[in-house]
Design an enzyme around this catalytic site. Structure first.
Site, PDB file in Angstrom:
ATOM      1  N   LYS A  25       0.833  -1.209   0.000  1.00 24.03           N
ATOM      2  CA  LYS A  25       0.000   0.000   0.000  1.00 24.03           C
ATOM      3  C   LYS A  25       0.866   1.257   0.000  1.00 24.03           C
ATOM      4  CE  LYS A  25      -2.794   0.739   3.674  1.00 24.03           C
ATOM      5  NZ  LYS A  25      -2.640   2.061   4.313  1.00 24.03           N
ATOM      6  N   ARG A 126      -8.365  12.240  12.392  1.00 21.08           N
ATOM      7  CA  ARG A 126      -6.920  11.990  12.543  1.00 21.08           C
ATOM      8  C   ARG A 126      -6.131  13.300  12.487  1.00 21.08           C
ATOM      9  NH1 ARG A 126      -5.268   6.930   9.043  1.00 21.08           N
ATOM     10  NH2 ARG A 126      -3.410   7.145  10.345  1.00 21.08           N
ATOM     11  N   ASP A 317       2.145  -0.982  12.014  1.00 21.54           N
ATOM     12  CA  ASP A 317       0.847  -1.428  11.495  1.00 21.54           C
ATOM     13  C   ASP A 317       0.506  -2.859  11.918  1.00 21.54           C
ATOM     14  OD1 ASP A 317       0.468   1.016  10.338  1.00 21.54           O
ATOM     15  OD2 ASP A 317       1.108   0.403   8.347  1.00 21.54           O
ATOM     16  N   LYS A 344      -4.378   6.007  14.707  1.00 18.40           N
ATOM     17  CA  LYS A 344      -4.478   5.299  13.423  1.00 18.40           C
ATOM     18  C   LYS A 344      -5.937   5.293  12.949  1.00 18.40           C
ATOM     19  CE  LYS A 344      -0.112   4.434  13.096  1.00 18.40           C
ATOM     20  NZ  LYS A 344       0.657   5.116  12.053  1.00 18.40           N
ATOM     21  N   ARG A 389      -7.132  -3.288   9.897  1.00 15.79           N
ATOM     22  CA  ARG A 389      -6.133  -4.177  10.527  1.00 15.79           C
ATOM     23  C   ARG A 389      -6.672  -4.803  11.818  1.00 15.79           C
ATOM     24  NH1 ARG A 389      -2.224  -3.453   6.889  1.00 15.79           N
ATOM     25  NH2 ARG A 389      -1.688  -1.325   6.292  1.00 15.79           N
TER      26      ARG A 389
HETATM   27  C1  S3P Z   1       2.561   4.878   6.282  1.00 11.93           C
HETATM   28  C2  S3P Z   1       3.113   5.292   7.470  1.00 11.93           C
HETATM   29  C3  S3P Z   1       2.619   4.874   8.780  1.00 11.93           C
HETATM   30  C4  S3P Z   1       1.697   3.674   8.681  1.00 11.93           C
HETATM   31  C5  S3P Z   1       0.705   3.808   7.557  1.00 11.93           C
HETATM   32  C6  S3P Z   1       1.412   3.953   6.235  1.00 11.93           C
HETATM   33  C7  S3P Z   1       3.140   5.364   5.020  1.00 11.93           C
HETATM   34  O1  S3P Z   1       1.888   5.941   9.361  1.00 11.93           O
HETATM   35  O2  S3P Z   1       1.031   3.480   9.906  1.00 11.93           O
HETATM   36  O3  S3P Z   1      -0.138   2.678   7.500  1.00 11.93           O
HETATM   37  O4  S3P Z   1       2.812   4.818   3.952  1.00 11.93           O
HETATM   38  O5  S3P Z   1       3.943   6.302   5.083  1.00 11.93           O
HETATM   39  P1  S3P Z   1       2.618   7.095  10.234  1.00 11.93           P
HETATM   40  O6  S3P Z   1       3.433   7.911   9.353  1.00 11.93           O
HETATM   41  O7  S3P Z   1       1.451   7.873  10.830  1.00 11.93           O
HETATM   42  O8  S3P Z   1       3.384   6.360  11.293  1.00 11.93           O
END
Ligand code: S3P
Length: 434
Positions: A25, A126, A317, A344, A389
């Site tokens: 992703k 968020r 995650d 999250k 998740r």
């Molecule tokens: C992500 C960073 C993470 C992660 C999210 C995807 C990314 O978040 O939890 O699912 O693709 O940069 P944070 O930057 O808030 O830690």
């Protein structure tokens, strides 16, 4: 919307087989965004057609980028160049995707037009000040609703920034680096912990002048990105559920091929090792700038453990899944230093604690973590709070439960793992959708 869809997960540990999980992703979002800012046509193979990445794709189209997704296995992005985006006629709706909103905020900060970003109920709760503050210091004017979306962005000429981020977040780091592409000089981000480095790796592939160090990254602007081919590895965060199922299996092995094993993502492997898991990493190769491998897991009796806090950002995650596995392990597992989990797609500490205790598991909740005492889950109904998740984590815990667990509000599984239920059924999980 509280119970838009549900997964009914029945006990059963007769799990084995070989699978491939959908594309990563984080990398899919970045491939679209950098492809949009590059000169020429970028081809993305293995793109994740999950709802989050599709929201980013649609937002980029609204910004005037031509994207051909008629063949989902081979997406073609006709780059607009760094300064070729167009003002959107409508609000950009990023759905459930924090990554889409925060990374695009970095890009939009550098545009000579105004834009507005919004999302679903979860995304609108968020925190966005974490990107609005540094982008504001670079020269963008960002108005939020008390620190939350919608975000109104008036972009403009940006100054480079030396940013000491108070939070270990790849989304914050990436937003600032993307804005840094537009600034004249070096933009540097330093972080309190190591976070995923896909943006830095991919910027290099697109020809940007990037430097990565220990908990730091720099980019030199104004940049010029050149279109390229991106192969997207299988998402380690999706493979995690199959890995966990393989650990809890009474049969095994479970094999997952072509998975990304970028070391900034694989904290779960260390955690599982501490819990006594038996995992082999073979067929290591590289796909573009990312390492990939086959992961093979054999059944093992998991034991509770104290998770070292430095592994938290590397497994951020996967922590809902760690809580679920802890419920099936012998002894106590403690996670601390994880207050980010409260920000999250849901408050993942509270929602996991609530669900596990309603299934008869003893938990102790702190502001920055959770302890879980392993036991025998009983059957029942849990609400995933629309968090993909969390929903998938409970579906794994059900393997060891006494009775069926009904998981509510699971439609968002499609944001990151389309086809989760049939794929996991194919290795023996007792799941039904309805
Ligand atoms: C992500 C960073 C993470 C992660 C999210 C995807 C990314 O978040 O939890 O699912 O693709 O940069 P944070 O930057 O808030 O830690």
């Amino acid at each position: 919307m509280t119970d838009r869809a549900r997964i009914v997960a029945s006990p059963g540990r007769d799990v084995a087989g070989s699978i491939q999980v959908p594309g990563d992703k984080s990398i899919s979002h970045r491939a679209l965004i950098l492809g949009a800012l590059a000169e020429g046509e970028t081809v993305i193979r293995g793109f994740l057609p999950g709802e989050d990445c599709v929201a980013t794709l649609k937002a980029l189209r609204q910004l005037g980028v031509a994207i051909d997704d008629s063949d989902p296995e081979c997406i073609r992005v006709r780059g607009a160049g760094l300064t070729g985006l167009q003002a959107p006629a409508e609000v950009l709706d990023l759905g459930n995707s924090g990554t889409g909103m925060r990374l695009l905020a970095g890009v939009l900060a550098g545009q000579a037009f105004e834009s507005e970003l919004t999302g679903d109920e979860s995304l609108r709760s968020r925190p966005m000040e974490r990107v609005a503050a540094p982008l504001g210091r670079m020269g963008a004017r960002i108005i939020s609703s008390g620190g939350y979306p919608p975000l109104h962005i008036q972009g403009g000429a940006l100054k480079p920034l030396f940013y000491e981020s108070p939070v270990a977040s790849a989304q914050v780091k990436s937003a600032v680096l993307l804005a840094g592409l537009y600034a004249d000089g070096t933009t540097r981000v330093e972080e309190p912990g190591v976070t995923r480095d896909h943006t830095e790796r991919m910027l290099q592939t697109f020809g940007a002048d990037v430097m990565c160090g220990d908990r730091a990254a720099e980019v030199r602007g104004p940049a010029r990105l050149t279109a390229t081919e991106i192969g997207v590895p299988g998402d380690f965060s999706s493979a995690a559920f199959a890995l966990a199922a393989g650990c809890l299996s009474s049969k095994g092995p479970v094999e997952i091929t072509g998975v990304g094993i970028n070391p900034t993502r694989t904290g779960l492997l260390e955690i599982l090792k501490l819990m006594g898991a038996d995992i082999a990493i073979t067929d290591v190769a590289t796909l573009g700038s990312e390492p990939i491998a086959t992961l093979t897991v054999n059944p093992a009796a998991l034991k509770g453990t104290e998770i070292p806090p430095e592994l938290v950002p590397l497994a951020i995650d996967e922590l809902p899944l760690v809580f679920a596995l802890a419920a099936c392990a012998g002894g106590e597992t403690r996670v601390t230093g994880a207050k980010e989990l409260r920000h999250k797609e849901s408050d993942r500490i509270a929602i996991m604690a609530m669900g596990l205790s309603s299934l008869g598991i003893e938990v102790d909740e702190w502001p920055d973590g959770l302890s879980v005492k392993g036991g025998r889950l009983r059957g029942g109904t849990v609400n995933s709070a629309g968090d993909h998740r969390v929903a998938m984590a409970f579906s794994i815990a059900a393997m060891c439960a006494r009775d069926t667990i009904e998981i509510l509000d699971t439609a968002n599984v499609a944001t990151s793992f389309p086809g989760y239920v049939p794929l996991m059924q194919s290795i023996g999980l007792q799941l039904a959708e309805g």
